[in-house]
Structure formats: C-alpha cells, structure tokens
Design an enzyme around this catalytic site. Sequence first.
Site, PDB file in Angstrom:
ATOM      1  N   ARG B 337     109.479  -9.851 -11.174  1.00 10.77           N
ATOM      2  CA  ARG B 337     108.746 -10.234 -12.377  1.00 10.77           C
ATOM      3  C   ARG B 337     108.207  -9.095 -13.216  1.00 10.77           C
ATOM      4  NH1 ARG B 337     106.102 -14.792  -9.401  1.00 10.77           N
ATOM      5  NH2 ARG B 337     107.490 -16.454  -9.982  1.00 10.77           N
ATOM      6  N   LYS B 416     103.990 -10.921 -16.032  1.00  8.18           N
ATOM      7  CA  LYS B 416     104.968 -11.852 -16.605  1.00  8.18           C
ATOM      8  C   LYS B 416     104.318 -12.748 -17.658  1.00  8.18           C
ATOM      9  CE  LYS B 416     107.814 -15.673 -16.569  1.00  8.18           C
ATOM     10  NZ  LYS B 416     107.600 -16.941 -17.258  1.00  8.18           N
ATOM     11  N   PHE B 458     111.425 -19.303 -17.838  1.00  9.50           N
ATOM     12  CA  PHE B 458     112.073 -19.053 -16.552  1.00  9.50           C
ATOM     13  C   PHE B 458     111.263 -18.114 -15.670  1.00  9.50           C
ATOM     14  CE2 PHE B 458     115.297 -15.589 -18.198  1.00  9.50           C
ATOM     15  CZ  PHE B 458     114.265 -14.714 -18.421  1.00  9.50           C
ATOM     16  N   GLU B 459     111.737 -17.951 -14.449  1.00 10.56           N
ATOM     17  CA  GLU B 459     111.052 -17.136 -13.433  1.00 10.56           C
ATOM     18  C   GLU B 459     109.643 -17.652 -13.176  1.00 10.56           C
ATOM     19  OE1 GLU B 459     111.449 -13.255 -12.462  1.00 10.56           O
ATOM     20  OE2 GLU B 459     113.015 -12.752 -13.892  1.00 10.56           O
ATOM     21  N   GLY B 460     109.472 -18.939 -13.273  1.00  9.98           N
ATOM     22  CA  GLY B 460     108.142 -19.507 -13.100  1.00  9.98           C
ATOM     23  C   GLY B 460     107.510 -19.700 -14.465  1.00  9.98           C
TER      24      GLY B 460
END
Lengths: 291, 657
Positions: B337, B416, B458-460
């Site tokens: 991240r 992030k 994305f990525e959480g």
Amino acid sequence: MKLKPEVRQDRPSTRRVQGIRGRVQLFSIKSSPFTITMSLRVLVGVKRVIDYAVKIRVRPDKLGVVTDGVKHSMNPFDEIAIEEAVRLKEKKIAKEVVAISCGPTQAQETIRTALAMGADRGIHVEIPAKEVEKLEPLHVAKIMAKLVEQEKADLVVLGKQAIDDDSNATAQMTAALLDWPQATFASKIEKTDGELQVTREVDGGLEIIKVKLPAVVSADLRLNEPRYATLPNIMKAKKKKIAKMKAADLGVDTSPHFEVLDVADPPVREAGIKVEDVDTLVTKLKDAGRI
Amino acid sequence: MLLPCRLLSSVAPQRLWVGLGSRVTGSVNSLTSFRAINTSPKDASTPAVQHADEENTSTEAAKLKKPKRAPFIKNLFLGRFDKSVLEFPEVLDQDQHELLHEMVVPIERYFLEQVDGPKIDRDAKIPEETLQGLKELGLFGQQIPQEYGGLGLGATEYARIAEITSLDGSIAVTLAAHQAIGLKGILICGTDAQKEKYLPQLACGDWTAAFCLTEPSSGSDAASIQTRATLSDDGKTWLINGSKIWISNGGFADLMTVFAKTTEILPSGEKKDKVTAFIVERSFGGVSSGPPEDKLGIRGSNTCEVFFDNTPVPAENVLGEVGGGFKVAMNILNSGRFSMGSSGAGMLKRLLSWSIDHAVNRKQFGNYLSEFAMIKEKFGRMSANIYAMESMAYLTAGILDGQEDPDCSVEAAIVKVFSSEGAWKWCSECLQVLGGLGYMKSYPFERYLRDARILLIFEGTNEILRLFIGLSGLQTAGGELREVVQKLRNPLMNPGFIIGKGIERFRQQKDNPKLDLDIAGHLHPTLQPSAQLLEYCVKRFQYSVEMVLAKHGQAVAAPKNQLDVARLADCAIDLYAMTAVLSRASRAYCIGLKNAAHEIQLASVFSAEAAERIKTRVRDLEIGPVQNHDDLYSRIADAVVENKGYVAEHPLTRTFW
C-alpha cells in the site's frame, strides 16, 4: 548519390530496447558471405552535457550558461557511438569496448551509463570543475591520442559533436594527431577484411568511403538507435572498473588557447511583415541591406 | 472520594472490549491482559535501540541487525509517541543511492519516449512492445531478490520507481498487480521450493502474476468468499471451484495467488471454514477468464473475471498454512500500500508543473492566472499536500526498510487513504486551473483524473481502511486500558495513579492537556510552534480514544458507530501526516537541503491546518451524536432508504391555490 527522402527529427525519437537476451535483430554485414571474427579494441569517447530537453539559461556573468543544479546526461551522439561499439562487440568484430570521459567527478555517472549499455570498462580523465568549461577539443584529442597509444586501440568511435559546444572537431583532431584515417558523420559502418566501409552523411548526400584500420569514426544521428540501459545491466555495471587519471598523467597540458568573451541569448524573434508585391519585397530587402 | 467514582464511569466499562479479527485470544477476565503490542511501557519515552556489533567491512555481506520498534500509530492511540520517527530515516547507503538514481534515468526516458498514454487509454490496451520493453528494463522483478533474477530492491527504492511508473496509470496498475500483490505472497511466505520454482520467470516477466481474492458477493468482506478448495482423498491435490471478479492481469496472468475456502475439522469434530491461499498456474487447467472490463480509468490495465472449474492444485502449492489464507491476504495487501503515496505524489508533481505552465502563460482580465489569489491558493495547498504525501510514503518505506520485522499495517493504510484522496482532489484542481482545456481529451488531465479515481476503491476501499485504522488502534488501546481500568477500580490500592489520572482527565475536559512529550526537543527550533501543536494533538487524540472506548465499549465495531471510529482514523491520518512533514522538514533544514526554508513553510502550514481538523473532530466526539449531527443524518438516511429515494416533496408541489 541521393540523400534518403525520409524526414526525421534531429534527435533520436524512438529506440528499440535491447536487453540481456539480445532479442533484437542486428543488421548483417553485406560485403562478405561469412562473418569475420576480429579482435578490435574500441575506445569510445562520452561527454557529460546538459540534457537536451533542458531550457538553457545564460549565466549572469555572461561568460557561460547555468550548469548548477541543471540536469545533465550523456551527449546523444556519444550514446549512438557507444551503441555502435557495443553492436560491433556483439557481432564479434570488437573484443573490448572502453568508455572514456574527460570531465568533472560527475562524469563517472556518464561512464557508468556507457558501462550499463555494454562497454567493458571505463577511463575517467578527471578535469577540475573550474576548468571543465575551458576544455577544448584539442585537449580532448590529445588525451584520446595518448590513451590510444597506451591501450593499443584499433578503433576510436566518437560522437560527431557535443550538443553544448557543437565543435565537431575532436574526432578530426584525434585522427590527425594519430595520423590515422578518419570517417566522420558515419550513418553506416561495415567491416570488410582489414578495412571499414563507412557511409557518410554529407551536405550533398551520402558518401561511401573505405578506411583502413586503425581509424577514427564519428557517429552521426542515423547510425543506430541506442538501447535503454536496463536495470539489471545497471546493476551489473557496478562491478565494471573505471580507471581514474588526470590529464597531466598523460602529459597533456589543458591550458586554454582561446578565451570566451561573451555569451548571449539569441535575439528574440521579431514579427515579420507582409508586403503587397515583389517590388516592395525587393525594396525592403535592399533597405535592410540584405541584397 | 468522589473523584475516583467519576473517573470510573468515564473510562472503559467492566466488560472487556475484544477487538476485531481473531488476533486477541485469552480468557476475558484474566488480570494479566493480553497485549496487542509486544513492548513494555518503559520503552515508550526512551527509544530502546538494539544494534548488533557493526563488523561489516564489505557492504554486500553486511547483515546489520536492525532495530525493532513498536508500531507507531497503534501506540499513538495510547498517547505513546515514539520520538524516533522524528528522525527522518536515512535508509540507502551511498552505493544504493547512486544506483537508484542511475536506474531512475532510463525508466523515465522509456516512459517519456516509448509510452503513448492517450493511445493506451483509447485502445484500452497496453501494446505488446511496450510491455516487452518494461520487462526487459527489469521492472517486473523489482522486489524479487537478486538470486532469483530480480533487482532485490527495498521498499524505498520501489517507492522511488513508483513515482516514475505513475506516468501512466494503466502501466502502473499492471506492474503493481503483478508484483506488489500478485507474486508478493511467494516473497512473503513462500517455501524455498516455491520461490525457486516461480520467482525466476516472474522476475523477467516471462510469467505475469495476478491476485485473485474479490468475488461478486465478497468485496470488502474478504472473509466471506465462496470459492471452494476441496482436498482429494489421497491428500495430494486440491480442487478449486469458484469465480473471481475484477482481477487485474486476470486475462493473461500465468500465475495467480488464489484465495479459497477450505474446511477444517476441529478436534471437537466441528467443521470450520477458513481461507487458504494457493499458487495456481493457468496451465493447471480449468482456468478461464472473461472479457476485459470496460472501465472509467486505467483502461489499459486488463481487468476481468476469472473462473476456476475443478482446477487441480498440487498440495505443495499451498501458500503459507492451510487455513491461514486471510492473514496471508492481509499481509500482502499491507505490504504494497505505501507506494501509492509516492506514485500519487509523482503524478501530482507533474500535473502541478503543467498547470503552472498554463497559469503563467495565460492572461485574463489583464493578469496572468498565476497572479490571482484563487489560483495561487490551489498551487499552495497542493504543494503542502504533495509534501505530506511524499513524507508519509518515504517515512513508511524507511521504517519498512530500516526496522526488524516492522508492523506498518496501519501506517500503510494511512498513506493509502491520504494519497488516494489527495490524488483525486488535486488532479481535479489542476484540471480546473486549465478550465475548458483541462476537460479536453487533447490534454492529459482528464485521463489522469479518471485513472486516479480507482485509487480510492481498490486495495481496500477508503471506508474499510478508515475502519481498519480506527479499530486496530482501538484494539491496541483497549488491550492496554484494561490495566488502567483495573487500577481505577481499586483506588485505595493505587492512590497516586488515581490522583494523576484525575488531574489529567480534568485538564483534558478543559482542553488544556499537559504537554510532556518534548516533541519540540527532537526537531529543529524553527518548528517549535508546530511541534507544540503536534503534542497537543497527540494528547487530545489519546483523550478522544479513551472517550470512544468509554462510550461504546465492545460495540465500537458495530455498523452504527462507524462515524466515531472514522473520526479517530482521520485524526490518526492527520497525526501521521503532521509527524512525517515535521520530521522531514526538520531534517531538510538540519542537513542543509536546498529550499529547506520552503519546506519549513510547507510543514508549518500543513501542521496548522491538520491541527484544526483534529480539534474539530475531537470536539465532535465530545459533543456527541446529537450535537455533531450524526444522529440526524442517520435518521435522514433511514427515511431516504425506506423511501427508496429522495423523500422531500418537490419544491413546486402545492397544497393550496
């Protein structure tokens, strides 16, 4: 002999990437049916110059340009020279490529880029930062000539000119000092027995000449498209050696022969004027002293 | 004594708060509290550094023992500020530094000369030659160790290169999907056999990787995936069945890290479903992909559905332990991240230059745009935010590279969230500076804006990450505060503690906490006012954490209490950002970087505004859900949802004539 009609920008605009696997097709030698393996030692000169994309600014003292904090990179013609030498090595015509730079400490970065592109070792002739600006093609030519003797080189490949001073003199002077034949503005190099067949780009078109080895060649724009230094090659280049020396060690005196009096921006382009007919045009040109 | 009784009611209730996930174990009522962190309180003020003897003569062979520190943000929830982060990390030695800067040159050139962004966006495809060039440059194996054919770069170098690859969003995502998540599992918890088998071809790009977790019914709720893996009778092969969606590189990846549910039979005979991670080769069979999705942005990145129909996977391809897949997934996502910070900053720096170029050349009303205050404000604020993004990204990378086994999961999540929202907002502002031109496809701004939108998703998703930041911290705090509660319940045995706590509580309620951390002592004197602000914010934050725990107790993780958790998370984000900018500006000034005075300005203004935001949020937590309007918005939302749409009558409705 006609110059090829294709129009190209005056800087390398597209490159092919040649990696460690060497997947790109190299041009073949047309003149002989079988490849000749030679063991040439090639010296290539690389110069650290202000990057071509940077907007140049004149120094306040009007004796030069601002170089502090400005992005520098390898002279584009020298990249072409290194690429040619490395290709010669890949075709087994050359056995060793030595990258040489005369410049300040940061010139080592330029040599390392050359090593990452495929040169085997480097030589850094250290010039103190204050004297770098005053270094002339004659000095560099003398240094190259001395190194040629020391390294017992068979071929010297240089860029045709540096984009900072546009001298276009080092290759010619080096050849003269060594009493070697010279093939300048090369756009194609082919090997034939103990000779090189070089296609030169001249004002009138293309000229093809043969020069006996050993010789000095200067690379022009369309000789090749230099490869990108891949990251694995950059890492490998760390292990390659760079020898350091001073101009004095080679017996070369770097005192300047000329003095820069003034550096100025080119005049700002003025607006043009439209005229009604040819007579008015001729009158105006006569008034301006142009005819 | 009246005082202790009041304290008792305002601190954590008798029921123990157990945090999310299954990391916290142990009996509920035991006195020896289980800690989520593994450091003792006395570590906090004096950073205990455990260096081994430095006998390194050759830089390559040196395996210098790195210091081990407690996670920074998690401890911040307890008011513990690890002052060692005020020393901005210097991670690379001279060789690595030179090497990194040599590597940056050809990558930048390649992107500027060989990557045709508009074409990639138009055709929704990255040309094969471009991808091939990237592979030959070595960009597919940045973090793979050199012995497997990669570049062996650390987090810092990876972050620096991410600044350049962000020149094209589709390429950046393709690369990240391959190495930051696709093959990261093998790097983190692969066996030597798995590493030897797969890493070499992944490093040179002969094989590409993908990360297969998301399913149609399981996005944020990753633990609810339904793809199933059943073990064959001979125990040698797993059969995977299921479908995944929105898998980057899914259309052509040769290797996939696939997460599937496996059934575990507990000693009691009960069956439990757990997630397991598998390394699946496309060549195993039964793997098919759907057509590429047509997206708003990162159009050149291949995103598609992947179907597994009885795909046989040998048992030795289990990644990590059977049943330990969730942890593997979280570790993988946590480790990649932080680079969003540097890639976002890299992109914004470029856009800033382009917008400034426009603003200094365009005249309206007799002035250049760059002379108008509204435009200047955009440039100023944007610079401060880029500064914060970079500082946080490289601070986190520095911790990852410089500490032994660091826990940066919360810090990476913070980077992030901040960077994705910053990228979206400031990209939009740059487009605004150009006005109509910014809206045209002939300029790159609209493409960067569309590419940036995915960063928040994305990525959480940022919502999930805010909950993660808040709840991880609360879990840490909750574990420790149990001891505090114990003492508070035994006032006569702990009189000093009770009195101390009483005074502290009294001061907090008057918004005048005692500033005893001496943060200013670790920064350059010019930053003293900002340092005081930071200390004040840390103290107020600690107070608000205790407030939230006291108010909600175990129910802090419930859906209706998310806004309070999000407030804490936003405070944590601002605190980390403040710390990072102050640390970096102090270092810049101390080592004499060019324009260090400008950096001090950026850091000061950012800290001042962040402190204001934190103050407002703490206030909102203090005044409660009625006065901070949470309640009202919740009721409005309920009405709107029940009505399946907007509720208010149309303004033109009449009831009389």
